[in-house]
Design an enzyme around this catalytic site. Sequence first.
Site, PDB file in Angstrom:
ATOM      1  N   CYS A 225     -32.900  18.954 -23.329  1.00 58.80           N
ATOM      2  CA  CYS A 225     -33.242  17.515 -22.474  1.00 58.80           C
ATOM      3  C   CYS A 225     -33.435  17.897 -21.078  1.00 58.80           C
ATOM      4  CB  CYS A 225     -31.967  16.650 -22.610  1.00 58.80           C
ATOM      5  SG  CYS A 225     -32.271  14.947 -21.996  1.00 58.80           S
TER       6      CYS A 225
ATOM      7  N   CYS B 182     -23.694  15.635 -18.351  1.00 58.67           N
ATOM      8  CA  CYS B 182     -23.801  15.697 -20.017  1.00 58.67           C
ATOM      9  C   CYS B 182     -24.075  17.097 -20.053  1.00 58.67           C
ATOM     10  CB  CYS B 182     -24.920  14.787 -20.164  1.00 58.67           C
ATOM     11  SG  CYS B 182     -25.759  15.379 -21.882  1.00 58.67           S
TER      12      CYS B 182
ATOM     13  N   CYS C  12     -29.014  14.766 -16.777  1.00 55.29           N
ATOM     14  CA  CYS C  12     -27.877  14.019 -16.151  1.00 55.29           C
ATOM     15  C   CYS C  12     -26.475  15.075 -15.834  1.00 55.29           C
ATOM     16  CB  CYS C  12     -27.185  13.069 -17.043  1.00 55.29           C
ATOM     17  SG  CYS C  12     -28.647  11.760 -17.602  1.00 55.29           S
TER      18      CYS C  12
ATOM     19  N   GLU D 238     -28.587  20.556 -32.595  1.00 56.55           N
ATOM     20  CA  GLU D 238     -27.377  19.910 -33.369  1.00 56.55           C
ATOM     21  C   GLU D 238     -27.418  18.730 -33.949  1.00 56.55           C
ATOM     22  OE1 GLU D 238     -23.827  22.725 -31.353  1.00 56.55           O
ATOM     23  OE2 GLU D 238     -24.356  20.926 -30.350  1.00 56.55           O
TER      24      GLU D 238
ATOM     25  N   CYS E  18     -20.100  12.710 -27.576  1.00 54.19           N
ATOM     26  CA  CYS E  18     -21.311  12.333 -26.628  1.00 54.19           C
ATOM     27  C   CYS E  18     -21.273  13.127 -25.530  1.00 54.19           C
ATOM     28  CB  CYS E  18     -21.145  11.042 -26.102  1.00 54.19           C
ATOM     29  SG  CYS E  18     -20.945   9.596 -27.280  1.00 54.19           S
TER      30      CYS E  18
ATOM     31  N   CYS F  98     -25.551  11.396 -36.003  1.00 51.65           N
ATOM     32  CA  CYS F  98     -26.159  11.057 -34.612  1.00 51.65           C
ATOM     33  C   CYS F  98     -27.297  12.536 -34.491  1.00 51.65           C
ATOM     34  CB  CYS F  98     -24.710  11.733 -33.700  1.00 51.65           C
ATOM     35  SG  CYS F  98     -25.249  11.799 -32.049  1.00 51.65           S
TER      36      CYS F  98
END
Length: 379
Positions: free
Chosen positions: A142, A149, A146, A122, A372, A135
């Site tokens: 990923c 997230c 974390c 995205e 975020c 962004c």
Amino acid sequence: MNFRPPQVGYWRKPMATSLPLVFDPPRRAMPPRHFADLDEDSRSTAVADLGLPAFRGKQLANQYYGRLIADPQQMTDLPAAVREQVADALFPRLLDAVREIECDAGETRKMLWRAVDGTTFESVLMRYPDRNTVCISSQAGCGMACPFCATGQGGLNRNLSTAEILEQVRAAAVELRDRDHGRLSNIVFMGMGEPLANYNRVLGAVRRTVAAPPNGFGISARSVTVSTVGLAPAIRKLADERLNVTLALSLHAPDDELRDTLVPVNNRWNVSEALDAARYYADVTGRRVSIEYALIRDINDQPWRADLLGKRLHGALGPLAHVNVIPLNPTPGSEWDASPKAAEREFVRRVRARGVSCTVRDTRGREIAAACGQLAAEG
Ligand code: SAH
């Protein structure tokens, strides 16, 4: 309290002996070569390989970076007879827009892209009165894990190619231009992925984002932000490239005990090492470093942590640090939440009291899971 430490052992053992095991995603085929993957030298070679005169290379670059055209059929200065050949060799269609959703009265738009191999990721376009920011993602998924997230929960699918990264930039610029919203001014590598874990491809994308047309999109380096979990050697390497883009370091905790769980790569490069690398970046580039701090209720928002954060940043970076407090955006399945506003205000006050500049980031796109840490690319 739903405090689930990620697989910490995952980082500890393999990192010591075999870094690539952790950083190399599963071996997936990369997309076909695209014009935007090429630097000036390889562009000349590619054009010569097609039997075209050298000036065609510059023409193609003008079309792509200057006029934002990626379909050779629309490149009117290219002889009709060679358009198809150029399209096949250099302009494969890399991304399809699968879905587009917007909020904030259309000022925030999230695009879901599908690559040729079906991989999805995205990007988010945000319009502000004084700037237009996109962004973008540097990886599909990923590998940094974390726990707060959404992207981190799904693991790493694959790296994006330079051209797949640049196509997100081009699409945003086209969207703004065609809707009369002006120019694309800012790029943030804060979408999916850890940009510095896909270093060479991200670097190629950054170079061609900041290069003046016809060799790039001509976006000012200071308006390009590369955000990282803190891969210290890669931060230093980026500093030495002298591109002078803005660096954002996702710190989220001033102490190793907590950061080991919030940003698991801290087990490899701890707070001191990440801050030393940030200091090196600031010294070499003369740029202030953004310190990202997602404020999580009862996890990292204690007054003593604000004091410690201020103290450590003052020591490591002094006036070269700017703290961006990001109220935590909720992610599916997590009970973690943003801090109450009073705790947030007190946190900011205490960081500032240590002489460190600190502001709260305006969050956009929460209701469309575009804020975020909310990107998960569910098709
Ligand atoms: N991997 C890079 C860039 C992607 S994330 C990095 O970590 O810096 C962009 C920023 O959003 C990072 O600072 C990240 O820590 C933050 N973030 C992730 N999840 C979040 C959430 N749920 N709420 C608020 N910020 C979050």
